[in-house]
Design a protein around this motif. Structure first.
Motif, short mmCIF file in Angstrom:
data_model
loop_
_atom_site.label_atom_id
_atom_site.label_comp_id
_atom_site.label_asym_id
_atom_site.label_seq_id
_atom_site.Cartn_x
_atom_site.Cartn_y
_atom_site.Cartn_z
N GLY A 224 0.83 -1.20 0.00
CA GLY A 224 0.00 0.00 0.00
C GLY A 224 0.86 1.25 0.00
N MET A 225 0.59 2.17 -0.95
CA MET A 225 1.41 3.38 -1.07
C MET A 225 0.55 4.64 -1.06
SD MET A 225 4.37 2.25 -3.82
CE MET A 225 3.27 2.05 -5.22
N ILE A 226 1.03 5.64 -0.38
CA ILE A 226 0.41 6.97 -0.35
C ILE A 226 1.29 7.91 -1.17
CG2 ILE A 226 -0.12 8.97 1.10
CD1 ILE A 226 -2.16 6.85 1.46
N TYR A 227 0.66 8.70 -2.03
CA TYR A 227 1.42 9.58 -2.92
C TYR A 227 1.33 11.02 -2.42
CZ TYR A 227 0.88 5.45 -5.81
OH TYR A 227 0.89 4.15 -6.27
N LEU A 228 2.48 11.63 -2.23
CA LEU A 228 2.53 13.00 -1.72
C LEU A 228 3.23 13.93 -2.71
CD1 LEU A 228 3.41 12.67 2.08
CD2 LEU A 228 1.16 12.86 1.02
N THR A 229 2.47 14.85 -3.27
CA THR A 229 3.04 15.97 -4.00
C THR A 229 3.37 17.05 -2.96
OG1 THR A 229 0.88 17.00 -4.30
CG2 THR A 229 1.62 15.46 -6.02
N SER A 243 -11.76 16.41 7.68
CA SER A 243 -12.26 15.15 7.10
C SER A 243 -13.18 14.36 8.02
CB SER A 243 -11.07 14.26 6.73
OG SER A 243 -10.41 13.80 7.90
N ASN A 244 -13.31 14.78 9.28
CA ASN A 244 -14.12 14.04 10.25
C ASN A 244 -13.65 12.60 10.41
OD1 ASN A 244 -15.86 16.25 10.79
ND2 ASN A 244 -16.99 15.81 8.89
N ASN A 245 -12.32 12.44 10.38
CA ASN A 245 -11.69 11.13 10.63
C ASN A 245 -12.10 10.05 9.62
OD1 ASN A 245 -9.77 9.78 12.23
ND2 ASN A 245 -11.39 8.67 13.34
N THR A 246 -12.20 10.43 8.34
CA THR A 246 -12.46 9.44 7.30
C THR A 246 -11.24 8.54 7.16
OG1 THR A 246 -11.60 10.89 5.57
CG2 THR A 246 -13.96 11.03 6.06
N SER A 247 -11.39 7.45 6.40
CA SER A 247 -10.30 6.48 6.26
C SER A 247 -9.05 7.09 5.64
CB SER A 247 -10.76 5.29 5.41
OG SER A 247 -11.17 5.71 4.12
N ASP A 248 -9.21 8.17 4.87
CA ASP A 248 -8.05 8.81 4.25
C ASP A 248 -7.04 9.31 5.29
OD1 ASP A 248 -9.01 8.38 1.73
OD2 ASP A 248 -9.92 10.36 1.52
N PHE A 249 -7.53 9.61 6.48
CA PHE A 249 -6.65 10.17 7.50
C PHE A 249 -6.79 9.47 8.86
CE2 PHE A 249 -7.53 13.53 4.41
CZ PHE A 249 -6.24 13.87 4.04
N ASN A 250 -7.38 8.31 8.85
CA ASN A 250 -7.53 7.55 10.09
C ASN A 250 -6.23 6.81 10.40
OD1 ASN A 250 -8.26 4.70 11.35
ND2 ASN A 250 -9.78 6.20 12.06
N ASP A 251 -5.68 7.05 11.58
CA ASP A 251 -4.37 6.50 11.94
C ASP A 251 -4.31 4.99 11.80
OD1 ASP A 251 -4.15 9.17 12.73
OD2 ASP A 251 -2.80 8.67 14.37
N SER A 252 -5.24 4.30 12.43
CA SER A 252 -5.19 2.84 12.44
C SER A 252 -5.38 2.26 11.04
CB SER A 252 -6.24 2.27 13.39
OG SER A 252 -7.54 2.70 13.02
N PHE A 253 -6.26 2.88 10.25
CA PHE A 253 -6.50 2.40 8.89
C PHE A 253 -5.25 2.57 8.03
CE2 PHE A 253 -7.70 3.05 4.46
CZ PHE A 253 -8.53 1.97 4.22
N LEU A 254 -4.64 3.74 8.09
CA LEU A 254 -3.46 4.01 7.27
C LEU A 254 -2.28 3.12 7.68
CD1 LEU A 254 -3.64 7.90 7.01
CD2 LEU A 254 -3.97 6.27 5.15
N LYS A 255 -2.08 2.97 8.97
CA LYS A 255 -0.96 2.15 9.44
C LYS A 255 -1.13 0.68 9.07
CE LYS A 255 0.35 5.15 13.29
NZ LYS A 255 0.44 5.30 14.77
N LYS A 256 -2.37 0.25 8.98
CA LYS A 256 -2.64 -1.15 8.65
C LYS A 256 -2.50 -1.44 7.16
CE LYS A 256 -6.24 -4.71 9.01
NZ LYS A 256 -7.62 -5.02 9.50
N HIS A 257 -2.94 -0.51 6.31
CA HIS A 257 -3.03 -0.78 4.88
C HIS A 257 -1.94 -0.12 4.03
CE1 HIS A 257 -6.91 -2.84 5.21
NE2 HIS A 257 -7.27 -1.89 6.07
#
Length: 317
Positions: A224-229, A243-257
């Motif tokens: 899983g890769m996140i792209y940062l410009t 974002s109201n803690n959507t999956s795009d910025f949810n800590d546990s979701f991002l760290k897992k995937h």
């Protein structure tokens, strides 16, 4: 004079600032004054672009005044041209008759008679570009994003010869735009890759097209890769708060995937701040960093294509 309007994603302001700074053939650059325009204008000025700022409702007033100025200039030019033409015609007619009389005398036969003239080449009109940047948070809701873009299309169509939508498909939120605006009095243009396909999103723009984007994703081999410009790297905290803690910025979701950050640099936003922002993101979500060179090709070609088409239509009209 032709007017090309641009409705732009704030996330693509680097690319837009770059292509505008490379265009030295504009009559005027106008930026719609709003909260998003502050940083964008600062970037433009840092690369020697000096735009005029107006609230959206004041733009038509400025354009009307600019057109009146051009009209008066053209009117005076035509008037002077016609006056000089008539004057010269009368003068030459009298002069020729007198010359014929004088040529009966040998002395005056030595005087040369010049009947040559000069032709003037007509240059195409330089366009006015009007830029309206929309806020980042719209990406969180595709319906809201489409609504805001559509609303601005309707407003700007009233004074535009063409509108460039400086967005990708953004989750297919804009896939029906052409059909929805089939009766629009001006042309719509989009960010397209070399196949003529509208790019998927801002990352596709940064990487040079949909195929390049797909190739980079496949190179991760399932990681899983996140792209940062540079804009993503500097804005993710702000977007996270909205974002109201959507999956795009949810800590546990991002760290897992997601395990890797792809750092995409570009021509105008490189350096220590970008490095610091990417490092901060990677540490926050426990990711490694890999680097890639971005591209301005999609932005440049799409902008020039829209601009040239608007100017061409203005000449033919």
């Amino acid at each position: 004079m032709p007017v090309l309007s641009i409705i732009a994603c704030e996330m693509l302001e680097d690319e837009l600032a770059y292509v505008l700074s490379e265009d030295h053939d504009l009559n005027q650059l106008i930026v719609v004054e709003n909260r998003q325009s502050i940083r964008f204008v600062r970037k433009l000025k840092s690369i020697n672009c000096q735009p005029k700022l107006f609230p959206l409702e004041k733009v038509p007033i400025f354009l009307k005044e600019a057109n009146n100025s051009v009209y008066n200039s053209v009117y005076n030019s035509v008037y002077n041209s016609v006056y000089n033409s008539v004057y010269n015609s009368v003068y030459n007619s009298v002069s020729v008759n007198i010359s014929k009389l004088f040529l009966k005398f040998p002395f005056f036969k030595k005087i040369p008679h010049n009947t040559g003239g000069k032709s003037k080449e007509k240059n195409g009109e330089k366009p006015i570009v009007v830029v309206n940047t929309l806020k980042l948070g719209l990406h969180a809701d595709s319906e809201l994003l489409r609504s805001e873009i559509y609303q601005n299309i309707r407003k700007m169509a009233a004074f535009s010869d063409g509108i460039l939508i400086f967005y990708g498909n953004c989750g297919h939120s804009l896939r029906n735009t052409v059909a929805d605006f089939k009766d629009l009095p001006c042309s719509l243009y989009f960010l397209k890759d070399e196949k003529g396909e509208i790019v998927d999103d801002c990352i596709s723009v940064a990487l040079g097209g949909n195929d390049n984007y797909a190739e980079v994703m496949q190179s991760g081999k399932g990681i899983g890769m996140i792209y940062l410009t540079p804009m993503w790297a500097s804005s993710w905290k702000e977007m996270r708060m909205e974002s109201n803690n959507t999956s795009d910025f949810n800590d546990s979701f991002l760290k897992k995937h997601y395990k890797r950050v792809v750092k995409i640099s570009n021509e105008i936003s490189m350096g220590s701040e970008f490095n610091k922002n990417v490092l901060n993101y990677a540490r926050t979500f426990d990711m490694s960093i890999t680097e890639m060179e971005g591209s301005m090709e999609i932005a440049s070609k799409s902008y020039l294509s829209a601009k040239n088409d608007v100017c061409k239509k203005a000449v033919s009209d």
